[in-house]
Design an enzyme around this catalytic site. Structure first.
Site, PDB file in Angstrom:
ATOM      1  N   ASN A 171       0.793  -1.236   0.000  1.00  0.00           N
ATOM      2  CA  ASN A 171       0.000   0.000   0.000  1.00  0.00           C
ATOM      3  C   ASN A 171       0.825   1.286   0.000  1.00  0.00           C
ATOM      4  OD1 ASN A 171       0.760  -0.688   2.610  1.00  0.00           O
ATOM      5  ND2 ASN A 171      -1.110   0.060   3.558  1.00  0.00           N
ATOM      6  N   GLU A 187       4.981  -4.177  12.343  1.00  0.00           N
ATOM      7  CA  GLU A 187       3.939  -3.152  12.211  1.00  0.00           C
ATOM      8  C   GLU A 187       2.779  -3.841  11.520  1.00  0.00           C
ATOM      9  OE1 GLU A 187       1.368  -0.936  10.840  1.00  0.00           O
ATOM     10  OE2 GLU A 187       2.851  -0.208   9.386  1.00  0.00           O
ATOM     11  N   CYS A 219      -3.154   1.000   7.186  1.00  0.00           N
ATOM     12  CA  CYS A 219      -3.373   0.483   8.536  1.00  0.00           C
ATOM     13  C   CYS A 219      -3.760   1.592   9.496  1.00  0.00           C
ATOM     14  CB  CYS A 219      -2.133  -0.250   9.025  1.00  0.00           C
ATOM     15  SG  CYS A 219      -0.636   0.757   8.953  1.00  0.00           S
ATOM     16  N   GLU A 261       9.107   2.490  14.295  1.00  0.00           N
ATOM     17  CA  GLU A 261       9.855   2.896  13.115  1.00  0.00           C
ATOM     18  C   GLU A 261       9.817   4.417  13.013  1.00  0.00           C
ATOM     19  OE1 GLU A 261       9.533  -0.691   9.968  1.00  0.00           O
ATOM     20  OE2 GLU A 261       7.708   0.514  10.152  1.00  0.00           O
TER      21      GLU A 261
END
Length: 499
Positions: free
Chosen positions: A172, A271, A305, A479
């Protein structure tokens, strides 16, 4: 603009996109060299706006995976000794190269993934910023010197690269997810084996060429695309060479990787999925909340997300909010992301389209009202109309599943306690959004939400300078930000007598 002029402009854009895609290397990249996969197989990359094949990419397998991880292992010690400033300057040069090619990279991304060109340009700039950020962090890897409580020893603490890293990214955000992982790995002195998503491999492959041009030595980055992830990632995880895995994707796959990582006690960053609550209180600036919802819901056609998945609106303003949001989403232009004026591109594949329609149908069957959208437009490509649903039953499937599409379900609530319970009633905990003009409530609710990130009166939380990540089933580690590089470093303590 006349129809003829529009046609000429569209054809020029299409040709520019074809030219940009044609420049991308499409082999496996191992030990500094591009080659065909060991099997010679290739897989198709499809433009989701037209359903046309735009490229074929080398389909890697176990033999390619073995060569890649051995290459990373072979050069790890030498790369770890590289001066931090040298690693920093490689990343800074890569940043400059990405920005110089922003339009070209955005065209590649739009063509393989579908997002509108303007949004793709935004991702390119966002992706580049991770390289600039970690180029600065590379020269700031520090340590510590203290004294034991009894005064007998000095405590020397240093940081070293964790070692060869397995990096796996989703489709994505095909460029930004790569730089968000590759940047800190290079800055820390780690070598890399990298598997991009097979739906959108071209942006990542273009990134490999940019890093070579920026001066990255052979073997530091190895890239293997594949149509069957396990055929490449499993050999890496079982190699005994890899010391860390960083994955962005579904919780289901993340759990499997954690199980594999446990066998070799590998450092792990995950993640994973999200089910973001977007909460609007009756005292909120409603227009600002609507704009925040558009940003949080429609970025990347809702395929994120961090997308607002459940829009909880306090009952006195729920109807007005739904109407205003529907007016904004209903006015968006759906179309090929490469064409001027497009606000909403296609979903990435047919399977995603089917899932979104099933979730909408289920919500309607359980009493939800379609305020706008609710169906697929009659045209080629994997398009879905921006949709607002009101009076959604908490038992609807889209309340407990990631929608990953342009669908905004509005759920009324009455009290803070009620909405806190509903918002936290999920195994995921990535991000939550709050809109209120009451500062005390903002902090109170921000602390009460079981998430790793909170957007207070904003629909965007992602930034390279901020620690991105979640809790619960949304993952492990962070991150970006000052802590992002720590995921790629090991601490070493040395005791030195003072006498």
């Amino acid at each position: 603009m006349t129809t003829e002029t529009t046609a000429r402009t569209d054809e020029a854009t299409s040709q520019a996109a074809r030219d940009a895609v044609a420049k991308v290397s499409t082999g496996v990249f191992i030990d500094g060299e591009w080659s065909e996969s060991a099997s010679g197989a290739r897989f198709d990359v499809v433009n989701p706006a037209t359903e046309e094949v735009i490229a074929t990419v080398a389909d890697g397998g176990p033999e390619d995976a073995r060569r890649a991880i051995e290459s990373a292992g072979r050069v790890q010690k030498e790369w770890a000794k590289t001066a931090p400033r040298e690693r920093s300057e490689i990343l800074r040069r890569a940043y400059d190269l990405i920005m110089a090619r922003q339009d070209e990279l955005a065209l590649v991304m739009t063509t393989e993934m579908g997002k509108p060109f303007t949004e793709a340009k935004g991702e390119v700039a966002y992706a580049a910023e991770f390289f600039r950020w970690f180029s600065e962090e590379a020269v700031r890897i520090g340590g510590d010197v203290t004294t034991t409580g009894d005064g007998r020893n000095r405590i020397l603490v240093s940081k070293e690269p964790v070692g060869p890293c397995v990096l796996v990214t989703p489709w994505n955000f095909p460029l930004a997810m790569g730089t968000r992982k590759i940047g800190p790995a290079i800055a820390a002195g780690c070598t890399i084996v990298f598997k991009p998503a097979n739906l959108t491999p071209l942006s990542s492959l273009a990134l490999a060429d940019i890093l070579v041009e920026a001066g990255l030595p052979k073997g530091v980055l190895n890239v293997v695309c594949t149509s069957k992830a396990s055929s490449v990632v499993t050999p890496w995880m079982e190699s005994g060479i890899a010391r860390k895995v960083s994955f962005t994707g579904s919780t289901e796959v993340g759990v499997k990787l954690l199980e594999q990582a446990a066998r070799h006690v590998m450092r792990s960053s995950m993640e994973l999925g999200g089910n973001a609550p977007f909460i609007v209180f009756e005292d909120a600036d409603l227009d600002r909340a609507v704009e925040g919802a558009v940003a949080a819901k429609m970025r990347n056609m809702g395929e994120a997300c961090t997308a607002a998945n459940r829009l909880f609106v306090q009952r006195p303003v729920a109807g007005e909010f739904a109407r205003k949001l529907a007016a904004r989403l209903g006015a968006l232009t759906v179309g090929d992301g490469a064409k001027d004026g497009t606000d909403v591109g296609p979903l990435v594949e047919e399977k995603a389209l089917v899932k979104v329609q099933e979730l909408v149908d289920d919500a309607v069957a359980k009493g939800a009202t379609v305020v706008c959208g609710g169906s697929r437009p009659e045209r080629p490509g994997y398009f879905y109309s921006p949709t607002v649903l009101s009076d959604v039953d908490p038992a609807a499937d889209l309340m407990s599943e990631e929608i990953f599409g342009p669908v905004a379900p509005v759920i009324p609530f009455d009290t803070e306690e009620e909405v806190t319970r509903l918002a936290n009633d999920t195994p995921w905990g990535l991000v939550g959004y709050l809109f209120t003009q009451d500062v005390g409530r903002g902090f109170r609710m921000g602390e009460a939400l079981e998430v790793g990130m909170v957007g207070l009166n904003t629909g965007i939380v992602s930034n390279p300078a901020a620690p991105f990540g979640g809790i619960k089933a949304s993952g492990l580690g962070r991150e970006g930000g000052r802590v992002g590089i720590e995921e790629f470093l090991e601490y070493k303590y040395m005791a030195v007598p003072r006498g």
